[in-house]
Every structure is written in C-alpha cells, then in structure tokens.
Design a protein around this motif. Structure first.
Motif, PDB file in Angstrom:
ATOM      1  N   TRP A   1      12.844  -0.611   7.076  1.00 50.12           N
ATOM      2  CA  TRP A   1      13.404  -0.698   8.423  1.00 50.12           C
ATOM      3  C   TRP A   1      14.274   0.524   8.706  1.00 50.12           C
ATOM      4  CZ3 TRP A   1      18.662  -1.182   9.699  1.00 50.12           C
ATOM      5  CH2 TRP A   1      18.925  -1.415  11.053  1.00 50.12           C
ATOM      6  N   PHE A   2      15.129   0.894   7.758  1.00 50.34           N
ATOM      7  CA  PHE A   2      16.029   2.021   7.941  1.00 50.34           C
ATOM      8  C   PHE A   2      15.255   3.325   8.144  1.00 50.34           C
ATOM      9  CE2 PHE A   2      18.950   5.345   6.274  1.00 50.34           C
ATOM     10  CZ  PHE A   2      19.967   5.192   7.200  1.00 50.34           C
ATOM     11  N   ALA A   3      14.181   3.513   7.413  1.00 51.64           N
ATOM     12  CA  ALA A   3      13.363   4.724   7.571  1.00 51.64           C
ATOM     13  C   ALA A   3      12.772   4.788   8.984  1.00 51.64           C
ATOM     14  CB  ALA A   3      12.257   4.755   6.523  1.00 51.64           C
ATOM     15  N   ILE A   4      12.283   3.655   9.482  1.00 52.86           N
ATOM     16  CA  ILE A   4      11.684   3.616  10.821  1.00 52.86           C
ATOM     17  C   ILE A   4      12.741   3.879  11.891  1.00 52.86           C
ATOM     18  CG2 ILE A   4      10.615   2.082  12.533  1.00 52.86           C
ATOM     19  CD1 ILE A   4       9.212   0.715  10.060  1.00 52.86           C
ATOM     20  N   VAL A   5      13.858   3.154  11.829  1.00 54.90           N
ATOM     21  CA  VAL A   5      14.868   3.320  12.889  1.00 54.90           C
ATOM     22  C   VAL A   5      15.562   4.676  12.811  1.00 54.90           C
ATOM     23  CG1 VAL A   5      15.195   0.836  13.227  1.00 54.90           C
ATOM     24  CG2 VAL A   5      16.731   2.074  11.685  1.00 54.90           C
ATOM     25  N   SER A   6      15.627   5.262  11.628  1.00 57.09           N
ATOM     26  CA  SER A   6      16.210   6.604  11.514  1.00 57.09           C
ATOM     27  C   SER A   6      15.361   7.625  12.265  1.00 57.09           C
ATOM     28  CB  SER A   6      16.361   7.003  10.042  1.00 57.09           C
ATOM     29  OG  SER A   6      17.314   6.185   9.410  1.00 57.09           O
ATOM     30  N   GLU A   7      14.049   7.507  12.140  1.00 51.95           N
ATOM     31  CA  GLU A   7      13.147   8.408  12.871  1.00 51.95           C
ATOM     32  C   GLU A   7      13.255   8.172  14.374  1.00 51.95           C
ATOM     33  OE1 GLU A   7      11.299  11.077  11.857  1.00 51.95           O
ATOM     34  OE2 GLU A   7      12.431  10.722  10.011  1.00 51.95           O
TER      35      GLU A   7
END
Length: 168
Positions: A43-49
């Motif tokens: 989730w963090f990887a997706i929302v960071s992008e």
C-alpha cells in the motif's frame, strides 16, 4: 487531546499492518481480508507513487503523539477531492475520526483548491456515516456493491460535501 495529521512514513507501516489486519477495521473498509503479510508495504509503495504525482495525500492520524489511524485525501478530478479513513480500535469513540476529517478537508481546500469532496461508506457503518455527517457531508445515493468486490451485495451510500458551503 491533540489530533494532528502528517504524511504516512515507513515507520508507521508496522502499526498500519497490525490495525488493518484486525477484523474490526477490515470489515468496514475496502482493504483485503485477510490482509496480506506485506500489505502495508505494498500500500505504501502505491500511495507514495500517487503522492509524487500529486494525486494522493496519505496522512497518519496522530493523537497526542501516537499513531491512531490513517486518512487519505485523493484528487478525483478538477476541484474535487475524496477522503478515505480508518481509526484504530483503541482510539474509537473519542471524536478522532471527526477531527481528522476536519483537518483533511481543510488541507484539501487550502492546499489543493478543492471545492467539493466525495466519499462512500457502507450503510451499516454508522460510526463512519456519523463522522461524515458531523463535518458537513450530505447523504447521496444508496447502491448495492457489485459482485466480485469485497463487500458484494451489501448496501453502500455516497456522501458529498460542497466545501464552499461548509463551515470547516
């Protein structure tokens, strides 16, 4: 009680993983159930992008210095934002969701220029509906969740907030 928002960071991931994995949180949200062991990291990887692209602002809800949940402000279309949130069970029934929603809406209005917000919640999620009503959202259409989605067959409702008329 001090409720603040700050961008989610990697240090929050163990608590996000813990709380979102709990049935109390997952049963009312769209997070996968069961939550995968590395769900918070994905989730963090997706929302960071999405954050880098200016489309998603994932905030930690912090109460007196303690991580208490998450609220996101997302850019839907020109002038329109959406909020999504969850509060960790140890922090329920203390108006934390309401205070976090007020701060998220204020951010969306002042920093992103949103004039309207929208969101959806399950009809059975009276706590979340109450938060939305307290901050000025108006009930919209009720609909049945489609087959193949997490809450298929359950009833959900849209909520809208015209921030030009909101007191927040």
């Amino acid at each position: 009680m001090n409720v603040a928002l700050r961008l989610v960071n990697k240090d929050d991931l163990p608590l996000i993983q813990k709380y979102v994995s709990s049935e109390a949180v997952s049963r009312m949200t769209n997070v996968p159930d069961p939550y995968p062991p590395n769900g918070a990291e994905k989730w963090f990887a997706i929302v960071s992008e999405e954050h880098k692209a200016g489309k998603h602002f994932p905030f930690a809800i912090v109460v007196d210095g303690n991580f208490a949940g998450s609220i996101s402000v997302r850019r839907e279309r020109e002038g329109v934002g959406a909020i999504d949130y969850w509060v960790a069970p140890p922090f329920w029934k203390r108006s934390i969701g309401t205070k976090a929603a007020e701060r998220a809406i204020e951010f969306g209005k002042k920093e992103l220029g949103f004039t309207m917000f929208e969101t959806v919640c399950l009809v059975e999620n009276r706590g979340s509906a109450r938060v939305l009503e307290k901050v000025g959202f108006q009930e919209g259409k009720e609909f049945q969740i489609r087959i193949g989605e997490k809450h298929e067959g359950k009833m959900a409702r849209t909520y809208d907030l015209n921030s030009l008329w909101s007191s927040i």
